[in-house]
Design a protein around this motif. Structure first.
Motif, PDB file in Angstrom:
ATOM      1  N   CYS A  47       0.935  -1.205   0.057  1.00 54.18           N
ATOM      2  CA  CYS A  47      -0.048  -0.132   0.185  1.00 54.18           C
ATOM      3  C   CYS A  47       0.888   1.246  -0.065  1.00 54.18           C
ATOM      4  CB  CYS A  47      -0.773   0.123   1.375  1.00 54.18           C
ATOM      5  SG  CYS A  47      -2.132   1.322   1.027  1.00 54.18           S
ATOM      6  N   ASP A  48       0.692   2.126  -0.970  1.00 59.45           N
ATOM      7  CA  ASP A  48       1.201   3.537  -1.124  1.00 59.45           C
ATOM      8  C   ASP A  48       2.937   2.947  -1.179  1.00 59.45           C
ATOM      9  OD1 ASP A  48      -0.730   5.130  -0.561  1.00 59.45           O
ATOM     10  OD2 ASP A  48      -0.697   4.945   1.708  1.00 59.45           O
ATOM     11  N   TYR A  49       3.138   2.250  -2.013  1.00 59.83           N
ATOM     12  CA  TYR A  49       4.425   1.614  -2.344  1.00 59.83           C
ATOM     13  C   TYR A  49       5.281   1.164  -1.246  1.00 59.83           C
ATOM     14  CZ  TYR A  49       2.936   3.791  -6.557  1.00 59.83           C
ATOM     15  OH  TYR A  49       1.991   4.081  -7.630  1.00 59.83           O
ATOM     16  N   LYS A  50       4.553   0.579  -0.243  1.00 60.58           N
ATOM     17  CA  LYS A  50       5.399   0.027   0.924  1.00 60.58           C
ATOM     18  C   LYS A  50       4.846  -1.294   1.216  1.00 60.58           C
ATOM     19  CE  LYS A  50       6.416   4.388   3.170  1.00 60.58           C
ATOM     20  NZ  LYS A  50       5.865   5.276   4.081  1.00 60.58           N
ATOM     21  N   ILE A  51       5.630  -2.366   1.559  1.00 61.60           N
ATOM     22  CA  ILE A  51       4.971  -3.753   2.034  1.00 61.60           C
ATOM     23  C   ILE A  51       4.462  -3.605   3.351  1.00 61.60           C
ATOM     24  CG2 ILE A  51       5.568  -6.155   2.297  1.00 61.60           C
ATOM     25  CD1 ILE A  51       7.832  -5.821   0.300  1.00 61.60           C
ATOM     26  N   TYR A  52       3.202  -4.166   3.378  1.00 62.33           N
ATOM     27  CA  TYR A  52       2.455  -3.908   4.809  1.00 62.33           C
ATOM     28  C   TYR A  52       2.058  -5.268   5.287  1.00 62.33           C
ATOM     29  CZ  TYR A  52      -2.281  -4.914   2.867  1.00 62.33           C
ATOM     30  OH  TYR A  52      -3.176  -5.351   2.297  1.00 62.33           O
ATOM     31  N   ASP A  53       2.434  -6.104   4.597  1.00 65.09           N
ATOM     32  CA  ASP A  53       2.125  -7.713   4.889  1.00 65.09           C
ATOM     33  C   ASP A  53       3.353  -8.636   4.375  1.00 65.09           C
ATOM     34  OD1 ASP A  53       1.046 -10.334   5.610  1.00 65.09           O
ATOM     35  OD2 ASP A  53      -0.837  -9.998   4.512  1.00 65.09           O
ATOM     36  N   TYR A  54       4.067  -9.249   5.141  1.00 63.34           N
ATOM     37  CA  TYR A  54       5.273  -9.996   4.641  1.00 63.34           C
ATOM     38  C   TYR A  54       4.799 -11.394   4.489  1.00 63.34           C
ATOM     39  CZ  TYR A  54       8.481  -6.241   4.688  1.00 63.34           C
ATOM     40  OH  TYR A  54       9.075  -5.038   4.480  1.00 63.34           O
ATOM     41  N   ALA A  55       3.422 -11.822   4.416  1.00 57.72           N
ATOM     42  CA  ALA A  55       3.088 -13.199   4.208  1.00 57.72           C
ATOM     43  C   ALA A  55       2.852 -13.111   2.646  1.00 57.72           C
ATOM     44  CB  ALA A  55       1.503 -13.460   4.898  1.00 57.72           C
ATOM     45  N   GLU A  56       3.953 -14.014   1.997  1.00 57.52           N
ATOM     46  CA  GLU A  56       4.119 -14.007   0.795  1.00 57.52           C
ATOM     47  C   GLU A  56       2.760 -14.795   0.042  1.00 57.52           C
ATOM     48  OE1 GLU A  56       6.508 -17.584   1.675  1.00 57.52           O
ATOM     49  OE2 GLU A  56       6.324 -15.695   2.687  1.00 57.52           O
ATOM     50  N   PHE A  57       2.576 -14.738  -1.356  1.00 61.95           N
ATOM     51  CA  PHE A  57       1.889 -15.434  -1.874  1.00 61.95           C
ATOM     52  C   PHE A  57       2.543 -16.446  -2.647  1.00 61.95           C
ATOM     53  CE2 PHE A  57      -0.146 -11.384  -1.980  1.00 61.95           C
ATOM     54  CZ  PHE A  57      -1.301 -11.484  -2.218  1.00 61.95           C
ATOM     55  N   ASP A  58       2.337 -17.834  -1.579  1.00 57.86           N
ATOM     56  CA  ASP A  58       3.147 -18.877  -2.227  1.00 57.86           C
ATOM     57  C   ASP A  58       3.422 -19.418  -3.576  1.00 57.86           C
ATOM     58  OD1 ASP A  58       4.227 -19.367   0.465  1.00 57.86           O
ATOM     59  OD2 ASP A  58       2.670 -20.571   0.871  1.00 57.86           O
ATOM     60  N   GLU A  59       2.217 -19.156  -4.368  1.00 57.00           N
ATOM     61  CA  GLU A  59       2.203 -19.545  -5.676  1.00 57.00           C
ATOM     62  C   GLU A  59       3.204 -19.074  -6.715  1.00 57.00           C
ATOM     63  OE1 GLU A  59      -1.479 -18.548  -7.978  1.00 57.00           O
ATOM     64  OE2 GLU A  59      -2.131 -17.928  -6.135  1.00 57.00           O
ATOM     65  N   PHE A  60       3.780 -17.649  -6.164  1.00 60.33           N
ATOM     66  CA  PHE A  60       4.477 -16.830  -7.068  1.00 60.33           C
ATOM     67  C   PHE A  60       5.929 -16.951  -6.610  1.00 60.33           C
ATOM     68  CE2 PHE A  60       0.294 -14.622  -7.384  1.00 60.33           C
ATOM     69  CZ  PHE A  60       0.047 -14.961  -8.850  1.00 60.33           C
ATOM     70  N   THR A  61       6.134 -17.559  -5.395  1.00 59.15           N
ATOM     71  CA  THR A  61       7.586 -17.793  -4.904  1.00 59.15           C
ATOM     72  C   THR A  61       8.541 -18.276  -5.889  1.00 59.15           C
ATOM     73  OG1 THR A  61       6.814 -17.383  -2.588  1.00 59.15           O
ATOM     74  CG2 THR A  61       9.065 -18.324  -2.831  1.00 59.15           C
ATOM     75  N   ARG A  62       9.509 -18.112  -6.066  1.00 62.29           N
ATOM     76  CA  ARG A  62      10.442 -18.989  -6.902  1.00 62.29           C
ATOM     77  C   ARG A  62      11.808 -18.552  -6.524  1.00 62.29           C
ATOM     78  NH1 ARG A  62       9.537 -16.943 -12.889  1.00 62.29           N
ATOM     79  NH2 ARG A  62      10.599 -18.928 -13.490  1.00 62.29           N
ATOM     80  N   ARG A  63      12.692 -19.463  -6.715  1.00 62.26           N
ATOM     81  CA  ARG A  63      14.304 -19.295  -6.645  1.00 62.26           C
ATOM     82  C   ARG A  63      14.874 -19.717  -7.862  1.00 62.26           C
ATOM     83  NH1 ARG A  63      16.376 -21.134  -0.602  1.00 62.26           N
ATOM     84  NH2 ARG A  63      14.996 -19.919   0.455  1.00 62.26           N
TER      85      ARG A  63
END
Length: 89
Positions: A47-63
């Motif tokens: 929100c407003d160009y700041k991360i406010y929730d560090y719970a990631e969307f697992d389906e998009f996580t990649r290494r």
């Protein structure tokens, strides 16, 4: 080589979709640490160009093992996020 940690890629792209904002973040996980951990891309609520929730969307996580793959993966993740969340409206 010094003992100073060296970071390669650190990308953050904020994406607005359907009145919601997300941050696609790609970082170098290991710098010069051994064993080398590679790069990781994750998506977070923002929100407003700041991360406010560090719970990631697992389906998009990649290494990725290389910097080039990480950069390409970052932009591929943005495309997938837009495609997926635009379908949900």
């Amino acid at each position: 080589m010094s003992d100073e940690l060296k970071w390669g890629v650190q990308l953050k792209t904020f994406v607005d979709i359907n009145r919601d904002q997300y941050c696609v973040s790609t970082v170098d996980l290991g710098g010069n640490l051994l064993p080398y951990a590679g790069f990781e891309t994750m998506v977070f609520n923002a929100c407003d160009y700041k991360i406010y929730d560090y719970a990631e969307f697992d389906e998009f996580t990649r290494r990725c093992p290389t910097q080039q793959q990480a950069i390409l993966g970052h932009y591929s993740t943005i495309d997938k996020l837009i495609e997926k969340l635009s379908e949900d409206d």
